[in-house]
Design a protein around this motif. Structure first.
Motif, PDB file in Angstrom:
ATOM      1  N   LEU A  30       0.864  -1.127   0.020  1.00 39.25           N
ATOM      2  CA  LEU A  30      -0.045  -0.069  -0.009  1.00 39.25           C
ATOM      3  C   LEU A  30       0.991   1.331   0.154  1.00 39.25           C
ATOM      4  N   VAL A  31       0.754   2.054  -0.857  1.00 36.46           N
ATOM      5  CA  VAL A  31       1.689   3.250  -1.094  1.00 36.46           C
ATOM      6  C   VAL A  31       0.993   4.508  -1.107  1.00 36.46           C
ATOM      7  N   GLY A  32       1.511   5.341  -0.312  1.00 36.12           N
ATOM      8  CA  GLY A  32       1.158   6.782   0.039  1.00 36.12           C
ATOM      9  C   GLY A  32       2.157   7.790  -0.337  1.00 36.12           C
ATOM     10  N   VAL A  33       1.602   8.877  -1.233  1.00 41.49           N
ATOM     11  CA  VAL A  33       2.525   9.828  -1.686  1.00 41.49           C
ATOM     12  C   VAL A  33       2.227  11.081  -0.920  1.00 41.49           C
ATOM     13  N   GLY A  34       3.432  11.624  -0.351  1.00 39.77           N
ATOM     14  CA  GLY A  34       3.221  12.702   0.490  1.00 39.77           C
ATOM     15  C   GLY A  34       3.633  14.252  -0.190  1.00 39.77           C
ATOM     16  N   ARG A  35       3.115  15.233   0.352  1.00 40.29           N
ATOM     17  CA  ARG A  35       3.885  16.531  -0.308  1.00 40.29           C
ATOM     18  C   ARG A  35       5.110  16.745  -0.251  1.00 40.29           C
ATOM     19  N   GLY A  36       5.745  17.129  -1.216  1.00 43.88           N
ATOM     20  CA  GLY A  36       7.147  17.208  -1.246  1.00 43.88           C
ATOM     21  C   GLY A  36       8.129  15.982  -1.669  1.00 43.88           C
ATOM     22  N   ASP A  37       7.313  14.812  -1.747  1.00 43.07           N
ATOM     23  CA  ASP A  37       7.979  13.597  -2.270  1.00 43.07           C
ATOM     24  C   ASP A  37       8.400  13.927  -3.486  1.00 43.07           C
ATOM     25  N   THR A  38       9.430  13.123  -4.080  1.00 44.45           N
ATOM     26  CA  THR A  38      10.273  13.279  -5.351  1.00 44.45           C
ATOM     27  C   THR A  38      10.366  11.862  -6.073  1.00 44.45           C
ATOM     28  N   GLU A  39      10.737  11.706  -7.166  1.00 43.95           N
ATOM     29  CA  GLU A  39      11.319  10.573  -7.839  1.00 43.95           C
ATOM     30  C   GLU A  39      12.330   9.735  -7.214  1.00 43.95           C
ATOM     31  N   GLU A  40      13.103  10.420  -6.481  1.00 46.67           N
ATOM     32  CA  GLU A  40      14.173  10.053  -5.610  1.00 46.67           C
ATOM     33  C   GLU A  40      13.404   9.044  -4.487  1.00 46.67           C
ATOM     34  N   VAL A  73       4.580  -8.411  -6.812  1.00 45.87           N
ATOM     35  CA  VAL A  73       4.224  -7.329  -6.090  1.00 45.87           C
ATOM     36  C   VAL A  73       2.825  -7.005  -6.505  1.00 45.87           C
ATOM     37  N   LEU A  74       1.902  -6.635  -5.637  1.00 40.51           N
ATOM     38  CA  LEU A  74       0.605  -5.888  -5.881  1.00 40.51           C
ATOM     39  C   LEU A  74       0.726  -4.702  -5.094  1.00 40.51           C
ATOM     40  N   ALA A  75       0.932  -3.548  -6.200  1.00 43.95           N
ATOM     41  CA  ALA A  75       0.619  -2.267  -5.512  1.00 43.95           C
ATOM     42  C   ALA A  75      -0.523  -1.511  -5.334  1.00 43.95           C
ATOM     43  N   VAL A  76      -0.941  -0.910  -4.352  1.00 35.23           N
ATOM     44  CA  VAL A  76      -2.254  -0.114  -4.623  1.00 35.23           C
ATOM     45  C   VAL A  76      -1.827   1.213  -3.998  1.00 35.23           C
ATOM     46  N   SER A  77      -2.269   2.414  -4.607  1.00 36.93           N
ATOM     47  CA  SER A  77      -2.206   3.695  -4.113  1.00 36.93           C
ATOM     48  C   SER A  77      -3.063   3.729  -2.908  1.00 36.93           C
ATOM     49  N   GLN A  78      -2.617   4.487  -1.875  1.00 34.97           N
ATOM     50  CA  GLN A  78      -3.370   4.649  -0.823  1.00 34.97           C
ATOM     51  C   GLN A  78      -3.001   5.984  -0.089  1.00 34.97           C
ATOM     52  N   PHE A  79      -3.630   7.060  -0.155  1.00 42.50           N
ATOM     53  CA  PHE A  79      -3.245   8.319   0.075  1.00 42.50           C
ATOM     54  C   PHE A  79      -3.802   8.351   1.622  1.00 42.50           C
ATOM     55  N   THR A  80      -4.424   7.552   2.153  1.00 47.55           N
ATOM     56  CA  THR A  80      -4.909   7.665   3.598  1.00 47.55           C
ATOM     57  C   THR A  80      -3.642   7.154   4.585  1.00 47.55           C
ATOM     58  N   ALA A  96      -1.064  14.614   2.342  1.00 50.14           N
ATOM     59  CA  ALA A  96      -0.882  13.962   1.319  1.00 50.14           C
ATOM     60  C   ALA A  96      -0.774  14.434   0.093  1.00 50.14           C
ATOM     61  N   ALA A  97       0.101  14.091  -0.989  1.00 47.82           N
ATOM     62  CA  ALA A  97       0.227  14.837  -2.245  1.00 47.82           C
ATOM     63  C   ALA A  97      -1.048  15.054  -3.116  1.00 47.82           C
ATOM     64  N   PRO A  98      -1.258  16.174  -3.932  1.00 46.98           N
ATOM     65  CA  PRO A  98      -2.145  16.427  -4.730  1.00 46.98           C
ATOM     66  C   PRO A  98      -2.148  15.073  -5.712  1.00 46.98           C
ATOM     67  N   SER A  99      -3.301  14.987  -6.366  1.00 45.10           N
ATOM     68  CA  SER A  99      -3.462  13.746  -7.204  1.00 45.10           C
ATOM     69  C   SER A  99      -2.669  13.633  -8.396  1.00 45.10           C
ATOM     70  N   ASP A 100      -2.555  14.548  -8.867  1.00 41.66           N
ATOM     71  CA  ASP A 100      -1.554  14.591 -10.419  1.00 41.66           C
ATOM     72  C   ASP A 100      -0.059  14.410  -9.780  1.00 41.66           C
ATOM     73  N   GLN A 101       0.352  14.883  -8.829  1.00 38.60           N
ATOM     74  CA  GLN A 101       1.815  14.836  -8.369  1.00 38.60           C
ATOM     75  C   GLN A 101       1.647  13.232  -7.810  1.00 38.60           C
ATOM     76  N   LEU A 105       4.213   9.987  -8.876  1.00 42.11           N
ATOM     77  CA  LEU A 105       5.125   9.308  -8.251  1.00 42.11           C
ATOM     78  C   LEU A 105       5.083   7.840  -8.051  1.00 42.11           C
ATOM     79  N   TYR A 106       3.623   7.511  -7.940  1.00 41.74           N
ATOM     80  CA  TYR A 106       3.160   6.102  -7.819  1.00 41.74           C
ATOM     81  C   TYR A 106       3.551   5.465  -9.166  1.00 41.74           C
ATOM     82  N   GLU A 107       3.597   5.738 -10.315  1.00 41.50           N
ATOM     83  CA  GLU A 107       3.721   5.144 -11.578  1.00 41.50           C
ATOM     84  C   GLU A 107       5.139   5.322 -11.421  1.00 41.50           C
ATOM     85  N   ALA A 108       6.197   6.133 -11.134  1.00 44.39           N
ATOM     86  CA  ALA A 108       7.755   6.102 -10.892  1.00 44.39           C
ATOM     87  C   ALA A 108       7.929   4.785 -10.149  1.00 44.39           C
ATOM     88  N   PHE A 109       7.267   4.878  -8.984  1.00 39.69           N
ATOM     89  CA  PHE A 109       7.717   3.622  -7.823  1.00 39.69           C
ATOM     90  C   PHE A 109       7.227   2.258  -8.655  1.00 39.69           C
TER      91      PHE A 109
END
Length: 149
Positions: A30-40, A73-80, A96-101, A105-109
């Motif tokens: 389960l993957v959550g992307v936060g504000r300020g996260d990057t491709e790194e 791996v089964l990856a699931v985006s989860q902003f919560t 949590a990061a805005p949807s577009d960002q 980054l989820y796709e980069a992961f």
């Protein structure tokens, strides 16, 4: 980025009653992307996930990774995962990061996982999903690219 990693014997994701993804032995992430996260952050998290030694070896020690066992791996985006519950009773998702960002980054992961040669299945971004899994162990690990925990 944050992740909840669960070792599974099988897992699947349904959207609107239809199975959209399934794996056998491997990991649900389960993957959550936060504000300020990057491709790194995405690359760091993927590297950590594929090399986590949470599968047993012949001596039943946790010495093997999903790569070592030929798992998926089964990856699931989860902003919560960015829900802040320290105040009040309703989680705040301002971190949590805005949807577009988050999608980028989820796709980069996902791509970083694939670059390591791991078979990857996914949920559907921004959809309501039913995640079914059989946690093996149970083994559940929390990861944070900012090393907050």
């Amino acid at each position: 980025m944050r992740a909840v990693v669960q070792r599974v014997s099988k897992a699947s994701v349904d959207v609107d009653g239809q199975t959209v993804a399934a794996v056998g032995r491997g990991l649900v992430v389960l993957v959550g992307v936060g504000r300020g996260d990057t491709e790194e952050d995405a690359r760091y998290l993927a590297e950590k996930v594929v090399h986590l030694r949470i599968f047993p070896d012949e001596d039943d020690k946790l010495n093997r990774s999903v790569l070592d066992i030929g798992g998926a791996v089964l990856a699931v985006s989860q902003f919560t995962l960015w829900g802040d519950c320290r105040k009040g009773r309703r989680p705040s998702f301002v971190d949590a990061a805005p949807s577009d960002q988050a999608r980028c980054l989820y796709e980069a992961f996902l791509q970083a996982l694939r670059d390591h040669g791991v078979p990857v299945e996914t949920g559907v971004f921004k959809e309501t999903m039913a995640v079914h899994l059989t946690n093996d162990g149970p083994v559940t690990i929390l990861l944070d690219s900012r090393k907050a925990f």
